[in-house]
Scaffold this motif. Structure first.
Motif: not given
Ligand code: SF4
Length: 399
Positions: A327, A339, A342-343, A346
Protein backbone atom coordinates in the motif's frame (compact mmCIF):
# COMPACT_ATOMS: atom_id res chain seq x y z
CA UNK A 1 -26.10 54.05 14.70
CA UNK A 2 -26.28 51.57 11.85
CA UNK A 3 -28.99 48.97 12.16
CA UNK A 4 -28.09 45.44 13.11
CA UNK A 5 -28.50 44.08 9.60
CA UNK A 6 -26.01 46.53 8.11
CA UNK A 7 -23.50 46.00 10.92
CA UNK A 8 -23.69 42.25 10.49
CA UNK A 9 -23.31 42.55 6.76
CA UNK A 10 -20.09 44.55 7.12
CA UNK A 11 -18.69 42.35 9.86
CA UNK A 12 -19.43 39.21 7.86
CA UNK A 13 -17.75 40.64 4.79
CA UNK A 14 -14.64 41.52 6.80
CA UNK A 15 -14.56 38.04 8.33
CA UNK A 16 -14.77 36.50 4.87
CA UNK A 17 -11.92 38.53 3.38
CA UNK A 18 -9.47 35.89 4.57
CA UNK A 19 -10.07 33.05 2.16
CA UNK A 20 -8.38 29.95 3.42
CA UNK A 21 -9.36 27.23 1.06
CA UNK A 22 -9.06 27.59 -2.73
CA UNK A 23 -12.36 25.73 -3.06
CA UNK A 24 -14.01 28.42 -0.95
CA UNK A 25 -12.71 31.31 -2.99
CA UNK A 26 -15.21 31.37 -5.85
CA UNK A 27 -18.13 31.18 -3.45
CA UNK A 28 -16.77 33.90 -1.24
CA UNK A 29 -15.44 36.36 -3.73
CA UNK A 30 -17.56 36.37 -6.85
CA UNK A 31 -20.51 38.66 -7.19
CA UNK A 32 -22.54 35.66 -8.27
CA UNK A 33 -21.76 33.94 -4.99
CA UNK A 34 -22.69 37.01 -2.98
CA UNK A 35 -25.94 37.43 -4.88
CA UNK A 36 -26.82 33.77 -4.42
CA UNK A 37 -26.16 34.00 -0.68
CA UNK A 38 -28.21 37.15 -0.38
CA UNK A 39 -31.11 35.64 -2.28
CA UNK A 40 -31.08 32.73 0.12
CA UNK A 41 -31.35 34.84 3.20
CA UNK A 42 -34.53 36.68 2.29
CA UNK A 43 -35.91 39.92 3.65
CA UNK A 44 -35.15 40.03 7.34
CA UNK A 45 -31.44 39.46 7.20
CA UNK A 46 -30.86 39.65 3.47
CA UNK A 47 -27.60 41.58 3.73
CA UNK A 48 -25.76 39.04 5.82
CA UNK A 49 -23.03 37.24 4.03
CA UNK A 50 -23.07 33.47 4.19
CA UNK A 51 -19.88 31.55 3.56
CA UNK A 52 -19.95 27.99 2.45
CA UNK A 53 -17.31 25.89 4.11
CA UNK A 54 -16.27 22.27 3.80
CA UNK A 55 -18.43 20.23 6.14
CA UNK A 56 -16.98 18.95 9.39
CA UNK A 57 -18.23 15.51 8.41
CA UNK A 58 -16.04 15.78 5.32
CA UNK A 59 -18.82 14.69 2.99
CA UNK A 60 -20.58 17.85 1.91
CA UNK A 61 -20.56 21.59 2.28
CA UNK A 62 -22.53 23.48 4.87
CA UNK A 63 -23.57 27.12 4.82
CA UNK A 64 -22.00 28.89 7.79
CA UNK A 65 -22.48 32.38 9.03
CA UNK A 66 -18.91 33.60 9.36
CA UNK A 67 -18.67 36.90 11.15
CA UNK A 68 -16.79 39.12 13.60
CA UNK A 69 -18.20 40.52 16.82
CA UNK A 70 -16.23 43.69 16.23
CA UNK A 71 -13.85 45.00 13.61
CA UNK A 72 -12.10 47.17 16.21
CA UNK A 73 -8.66 45.67 16.69
CA UNK A 74 -5.67 46.95 18.61
CA UNK A 75 -3.23 44.78 16.68
CA UNK A 76 -1.12 46.12 13.84
CA UNK A 77 -1.09 43.26 11.33
CA UNK A 78 0.14 45.03 8.21
CA UNK A 79 -1.85 42.89 5.76
CA UNK A 80 -5.22 43.14 7.50
CA UNK A 81 -8.05 45.58 6.78
CA UNK A 82 -9.21 45.24 10.40
CA UNK A 83 -5.87 46.38 11.81
CA UNK A 84 -5.49 49.52 13.95
CA UNK A 85 -3.22 50.88 11.19
CA UNK A 86 -6.17 51.27 8.83
CA UNK A 87 -8.26 54.40 9.20
CA UNK A 88 -11.89 53.28 9.06
CA UNK A 89 -15.16 53.22 10.89
CA UNK A 90 -15.28 50.53 13.55
CA UNK A 91 -18.49 48.67 14.23
CA UNK A 92 -19.60 45.98 16.64
CA UNK A 93 -22.53 43.80 17.53
CA UNK A 94 -23.22 42.68 21.06
CA UNK A 95 -23.05 38.97 21.88
CA UNK A 96 -26.83 39.05 22.39
CA UNK A 97 -27.52 40.74 19.04
CA UNK A 98 -25.30 38.26 17.28
CA UNK A 99 -26.87 35.26 18.97
CA UNK A 100 -30.42 36.39 18.17
CA UNK A 101 -29.64 37.21 14.52
CA UNK A 102 -27.87 33.92 14.01
CA UNK A 103 -30.69 31.91 15.57
CA UNK A 104 -33.17 33.63 13.26
CA UNK A 105 -31.16 32.49 10.26
CA UNK A 106 -30.63 29.04 11.71
CA UNK A 107 -34.31 28.48 12.48
CA UNK A 108 -35.18 29.46 8.93
CA UNK A 109 -32.72 26.89 7.61
CA UNK A 110 -30.52 29.48 5.94
CA UNK A 111 -27.35 28.54 7.79
CA UNK A 112 -26.28 25.37 9.54
CA UNK A 113 -23.46 26.66 11.66
CA UNK A 114 -21.62 29.66 13.02
CA UNK A 115 -17.96 30.64 12.73
CA UNK A 116 -17.50 33.47 15.18
CA UNK A 117 -14.37 35.59 15.31
CA UNK A 118 -13.44 39.08 16.40
CA UNK A 119 -10.88 41.83 16.27
CA UNK A 120 -8.81 41.98 19.45
CA UNK A 121 -10.77 44.57 21.41
CA UNK A 122 -8.96 45.38 24.65
CA UNK A 123 -7.13 42.40 26.06
CA UNK A 124 -7.25 38.90 24.59
CA UNK A 125 -9.32 37.72 27.54
CA UNK A 126 -11.73 40.66 27.32
CA UNK A 127 -12.40 39.69 23.70
CA UNK A 128 -12.71 36.04 24.65
CA UNK A 129 -15.29 37.04 27.22
CA UNK A 130 -17.48 38.52 24.47
CA UNK A 131 -17.08 35.46 22.26
CA UNK A 132 -17.86 33.15 25.17
CA UNK A 133 -20.90 35.28 26.12
CA UNK A 134 -22.28 34.84 22.61
CA UNK A 135 -21.68 31.09 22.80
CA UNK A 136 -23.32 30.85 26.25
CA UNK A 137 -26.42 32.71 25.02
CA UNK A 138 -26.63 30.40 22.01
CA UNK A 139 -26.06 27.16 23.86
CA UNK A 140 -27.74 27.74 27.20
CA UNK A 141 -30.42 30.37 26.60
CA UNK A 142 -31.44 29.69 23.00
CA UNK A 143 -30.82 25.93 23.01
CA UNK A 144 -28.61 25.95 19.93
CA UNK A 145 -26.90 22.57 19.57
CA UNK A 146 -25.50 22.93 16.03
CA UNK A 147 -21.99 23.56 14.77
CA UNK A 148 -20.05 26.35 16.47
CA UNK A 149 -16.51 27.39 15.61
CA UNK A 150 -14.92 30.01 17.85
CA UNK A 151 -11.74 31.88 17.03
CA UNK A 152 -9.41 32.10 20.01
CA UNK A 153 -7.51 35.33 20.54
CA UNK A 154 -3.72 34.90 20.69
CA UNK A 155 -2.59 35.23 24.30
CA UNK A 156 -5.91 34.10 25.80
CA UNK A 157 -5.61 32.52 29.24
CA UNK A 158 -5.99 28.79 29.72
CA UNK A 159 -9.18 29.40 31.63
CA UNK A 160 -10.72 31.32 28.72
CA UNK A 161 -9.62 28.71 26.18
CA UNK A 162 -11.13 25.93 28.28
CA UNK A 163 -14.43 27.76 28.63
CA UNK A 164 -14.54 28.24 24.85
CA UNK A 165 -13.64 24.58 24.27
CA UNK A 166 -16.57 23.45 26.40
CA UNK A 167 -18.99 25.44 24.26
CA UNK A 168 -17.61 25.06 20.75
CA UNK A 169 -17.26 22.16 18.33
CA UNK A 170 -14.10 23.63 16.92
CA UNK A 171 -11.58 26.27 18.00
CA UNK A 172 -8.93 27.96 15.92
CA UNK A 173 -6.08 30.35 16.46
CA UNK A 174 -4.19 31.74 13.51
CA UNK A 175 -0.44 31.30 13.21
CA UNK A 176 -0.32 33.93 10.44
CA UNK A 177 3.42 33.27 9.90
CA UNK A 178 5.61 30.23 10.55
CA UNK A 179 7.99 31.72 13.14
CA UNK A 180 8.81 34.73 15.29
CA UNK A 181 10.95 36.63 12.79
CA UNK A 182 8.50 36.19 9.92
CA UNK A 183 5.60 37.23 12.13
CA UNK A 184 7.43 40.34 13.31
CA UNK A 185 7.72 41.52 9.69
CA UNK A 186 3.96 41.48 9.12
CA UNK A 187 2.44 41.83 12.58
CA UNK A 188 4.93 43.64 14.84
CA UNK A 189 2.74 43.66 17.96
CA UNK A 190 2.01 39.93 17.86
CA UNK A 191 4.15 37.59 19.93
CA UNK A 192 4.73 34.25 18.23
CA UNK A 193 6.00 32.22 21.18
CA UNK A 194 4.39 34.02 24.11
CA UNK A 195 0.94 34.44 22.54
CA UNK A 196 0.20 32.39 19.44
CA UNK A 197 2.19 29.23 20.11
CA UNK A 198 1.21 29.20 23.76
CA UNK A 199 -2.47 29.52 22.86
CA UNK A 200 -2.22 26.80 20.22
CA UNK A 201 -0.65 24.40 22.71
CA UNK A 202 -3.44 25.06 25.23
CA UNK A 203 -6.05 24.41 22.52
CA UNK A 204 -4.10 21.28 21.58
CA UNK A 205 -4.38 20.06 25.16
CA UNK A 206 -8.16 20.64 25.13
CA UNK A 207 -8.41 18.72 21.84
CA UNK A 208 -6.41 15.82 23.25
CA UNK A 209 -8.70 15.73 26.27
CA UNK A 210 -11.62 15.26 23.88
CA UNK A 211 -13.24 18.64 24.59
CA UNK A 212 -13.47 19.55 20.89
CA UNK A 213 -15.71 17.40 18.73
CA UNK A 214 -14.28 18.85 15.51
CA UNK A 215 -10.74 19.52 16.70
CA UNK A 216 -8.86 22.74 16.13
CA UNK A 217 -7.42 24.50 13.11
CA UNK A 218 -4.97 27.23 12.28
CA UNK A 219 -4.26 29.48 9.34
CA UNK A 220 -1.25 31.14 7.78
CA UNK A 221 -1.01 34.08 5.42
CA UNK A 222 1.17 32.65 2.68
CA UNK A 223 3.62 34.92 0.90
CA UNK A 224 3.25 38.02 3.05
CA UNK A 225 6.46 37.68 5.07
CA UNK A 226 8.89 36.26 2.51
CA UNK A 227 8.76 32.88 4.21
CA UNK A 228 9.48 29.65 2.33
CA UNK A 229 7.15 26.68 1.95
CA UNK A 230 9.61 24.67 4.02
CA UNK A 231 9.36 27.11 6.95
CA UNK A 232 5.57 26.87 6.79
CA UNK A 233 5.42 23.09 6.62
CA UNK A 234 8.04 22.56 9.35
CA UNK A 235 5.89 24.55 11.77
CA UNK A 236 2.58 23.10 10.69
CA UNK A 237 3.94 19.54 10.80
CA UNK A 238 5.05 20.12 14.37
CA UNK A 239 1.49 21.11 15.26
CA UNK A 240 0.08 18.05 13.51
CA UNK A 241 2.51 15.66 15.13
CA UNK A 242 2.87 17.00 18.61
CA UNK A 243 -0.15 19.13 19.32
CA UNK A 244 -3.01 17.28 17.61
CA UNK A 245 -3.82 19.95 15.00
CA UNK A 246 -6.82 18.90 12.92
CA UNK A 247 -6.09 21.00 9.87
CA UNK A 248 -4.03 23.95 8.66
CA UNK A 249 -5.37 26.47 6.16
CA UNK A 250 -3.01 28.21 3.77
CA UNK A 251 -4.39 31.59 2.82
CA UNK A 252 -2.56 33.16 -0.10
CA UNK A 253 -1.73 36.80 0.60
CA UNK A 254 -4.03 39.24 -1.23
CA UNK A 255 -3.11 42.95 -0.95
CA UNK A 256 -5.90 45.08 0.49
CA UNK A 257 -6.16 48.76 -0.43
CA UNK A 258 -5.48 51.06 2.50
CA UNK A 259 -3.24 48.64 4.37
CA UNK A 260 0.55 49.11 4.64
CA UNK A 261 0.96 46.09 2.36
CA UNK A 262 -1.34 47.27 -0.40
CA UNK A 263 1.54 47.25 -2.91
CA UNK A 264 2.95 43.89 -1.93
CA UNK A 265 2.45 41.34 -4.74
CA UNK A 266 -0.30 38.77 -4.24
CA UNK A 267 0.58 35.13 -3.74
CA UNK A 268 -0.16 32.88 -6.68
CA UNK A 269 -3.06 30.45 -6.15
CA UNK A 270 -0.65 27.81 -7.48
CA UNK A 271 1.59 28.21 -4.43
CA UNK A 272 -1.38 27.93 -2.12
CA UNK A 273 -2.47 24.76 -3.92
CA UNK A 274 1.01 23.20 -3.72
CA UNK A 275 1.02 23.74 0.05
CA UNK A 276 -2.33 21.97 0.37
CA UNK A 277 -1.01 19.11 -1.75
CA UNK A 278 2.15 18.79 0.34
CA UNK A 279 0.08 18.94 3.51
CA UNK A 280 -1.99 15.97 2.25
CA UNK A 281 1.14 14.02 1.38
CA UNK A 282 2.37 14.47 4.95
CA UNK A 283 -0.91 13.62 6.63
CA UNK A 284 -2.32 10.85 4.48
CA UNK A 285 0.31 9.50 2.10
CA UNK A 286 3.11 8.62 4.48
CA UNK A 287 5.54 11.25 3.19
CA UNK A 288 8.10 12.63 5.60
CA UNK A 289 8.96 16.29 5.66
CA UNK A 290 12.47 15.66 4.40
CA UNK A 291 11.07 13.82 1.37
CA UNK A 292 9.14 16.78 0.01
CA UNK A 293 10.71 18.20 -3.16
CA UNK A 294 11.77 21.61 -1.87
CA UNK A 295 14.18 23.57 -4.05
CA UNK A 296 17.27 25.34 -2.74
CA UNK A 297 15.23 28.27 -1.48
CA UNK A 298 12.95 25.90 0.42
CA UNK A 299 9.99 26.19 -1.94
CA UNK A 300 7.89 23.55 -3.66
CA UNK A 301 7.92 23.53 -7.46
CA UNK A 302 5.02 25.45 -8.95
CA UNK A 303 4.95 23.76 -12.34
CA UNK A 304 4.38 20.24 -11.05
CA UNK A 305 2.59 18.88 -8.00
CA UNK A 306 4.82 17.63 -5.15
CA UNK A 307 3.89 13.97 -5.53
CA UNK A 308 4.75 13.96 -9.22
CA UNK A 309 7.94 15.93 -8.50
CA UNK A 310 8.99 13.35 -5.90
CA UNK A 311 8.25 10.45 -8.26
CA UNK A 312 10.18 12.04 -11.12
CA UNK A 313 13.16 12.61 -8.86
CA UNK A 314 13.07 8.94 -7.75
CA UNK A 315 12.93 7.03 -11.00
CA UNK A 316 14.92 4.21 -9.40
CA UNK A 317 11.83 3.40 -7.26
CA UNK A 318 9.69 2.84 -10.37
CA UNK A 319 8.05 1.19 -12.18
CA UNK A 320 6.22 -0.79 -9.53
CA UNK A 321 4.07 -3.86 -10.16
CA UNK A 322 0.49 -2.92 -9.30
CA UNK A 323 -0.38 -6.53 -8.51
CA UNK A 324 2.30 -6.81 -5.83
CA UNK A 325 3.30 -3.39 -4.47
CA UNK A 326 2.51 -2.73 -0.82
CA UNK A 327 0.00 0.00 0.00
CA UNK A 328 2.70 2.52 0.99
CA UNK A 329 4.35 2.16 -2.42
CA UNK A 330 1.07 2.36 -4.33
CA UNK A 331 0.48 5.65 -2.55
CA UNK A 332 3.75 6.99 -3.94
CA UNK A 333 2.50 6.63 -7.51
CA UNK A 334 1.13 9.82 -9.08
CA UNK A 335 -2.46 9.19 -10.08
CA UNK A 336 -3.14 6.65 -7.33
CA UNK A 337 -4.99 8.22 -4.42
CA UNK A 338 -5.96 6.71 -1.10
CA UNK A 339 -9.31 5.34 -2.27
CA UNK A 340 -7.84 3.97 -5.51
CA UNK A 341 -5.04 2.23 -3.56
CA UNK A 342 -7.61 0.55 -1.29
CA UNK A 343 -9.66 -0.56 -4.31
CA UNK A 344 -6.56 -1.94 -6.05
CA UNK A 345 -5.62 -3.99 -2.97
CA UNK A 346 -9.14 -5.39 -2.73
CA UNK A 347 -9.49 -6.08 -6.46
CA UNK A 348 -6.13 -7.83 -6.87
CA UNK A 349 -7.08 -10.36 -4.17
CA UNK A 350 -9.76 -11.59 -6.56
CA UNK A 351 -8.11 -11.28 -9.94
CA UNK A 352 -4.91 -10.15 -11.60
CA UNK A 353 -4.96 -6.57 -12.86
CA UNK A 354 -3.72 -6.60 -16.42
CA UNK A 355 -5.29 -3.66 -18.27
CA UNK A 356 -5.56 0.11 -17.97
CA UNK A 357 -9.35 -0.24 -18.24
CA UNK A 358 -9.37 -2.31 -15.05
CA UNK A 359 -7.40 0.21 -13.00
CA UNK A 360 -9.25 3.15 -14.51
CA UNK A 361 -12.47 1.59 -13.23
CA UNK A 362 -10.86 1.53 -9.77
CA UNK A 363 -10.37 5.31 -9.83
CA UNK A 364 -6.75 5.49 -10.98
CA UNK A 365 -5.71 8.48 -13.13
CA UNK A 366 -4.09 6.33 -15.81
CA UNK A 367 -2.40 9.13 -17.77
CA UNK A 368 -0.54 10.26 -14.65
CA UNK A 369 0.47 6.88 -13.35
CA UNK A 370 1.28 5.01 -16.59
CA UNK A 371 5.05 5.69 -16.59
CA UNK A 372 5.35 4.57 -12.98
CA UNK A 373 3.61 1.19 -13.04
CA UNK A 374 3.61 -2.29 -14.49
CA UNK A 375 0.46 -4.32 -15.04
CA UNK A 376 1.31 -8.00 -14.88
CA UNK A 377 4.89 -7.17 -15.89
CA UNK A 378 3.95 -4.85 -18.78
CA UNK A 379 4.27 -1.10 -18.87
CA UNK A 380 1.16 0.77 -20.04
CA UNK A 381 3.26 3.89 -20.72
CA UNK A 382 3.66 5.18 -24.25
CA UNK A 383 6.73 7.22 -23.36
CA UNK A 384 9.79 6.58 -21.23
CA UNK A 385 9.99 8.12 -17.79
CA UNK A 386 12.36 11.08 -17.63
CA UNK A 387 14.08 12.01 -14.43
CA UNK A 388 13.14 15.47 -13.20
CA UNK A 389 16.11 17.44 -11.94
CA UNK A 390 14.70 18.40 -8.56
CA UNK A 391 17.01 18.47 -5.60
CA UNK A 392 15.31 16.65 -2.73
CA UNK A 393 15.45 18.55 0.51
CA UNK A 394 17.40 16.23 2.74
CA UNK A 395 19.15 18.10 5.49
CA UNK A 396 16.22 18.99 7.70
CA UNK A 397 14.28 16.63 9.91
CA UNK A 398 11.05 17.44 11.70
CA UNK A 399 11.36 17.39 15.44
S1 SF4 B 1 -5.34 40.43 15.13
FE1 SF4 B 1 -4.38 41.08 13.21
S2 SF4 B 1 -5.29 39.74 11.66
FE2 SF4 B 1 -6.62 39.62 13.48
S3 SF4 B 1 -8.17 41.18 13.12
FE3 SF4 B 1 -6.55 42.14 14.32
S4 SF4 B 1 -5.22 43.12 12.83
FE4 SF4 B 1 -6.51 41.64 11.71
Amino acid sequence: MMDLRDRLKLLSLEACVEVADPTEAPQLLTQKGVAASQRLIGNLVKSIYVAKAPSFSGTSEVPLLKTLLTNACRKDCRYCSTSCLVDRRTISVTPYELAMAFMEMYRRGLVRGLFLSSGVHGSADATMEMLIDAAVILRRKLGYDGYLHLKVMPGASEDAVRQAAKLADRLSCNLEAPNESRLRAIAPSKDFDGEIWKTLTIIGKCAKEGLLKSGYTTQLVVGAAGESDREILVTVWLLYRQHGLHRAYYSGFIPIAGTPMENHPPTSPQRQMRLYQADWLLRFYGFKLDELPFDESGNLPLNVDPKMAWAMAHTDTFPIEVNEAPRELLLRVPGIGINAAERIIKARRERKLTSVEQIKALGVAVERCAPFILLDGKSPAKRKLLRLPIEPYGSHRAN
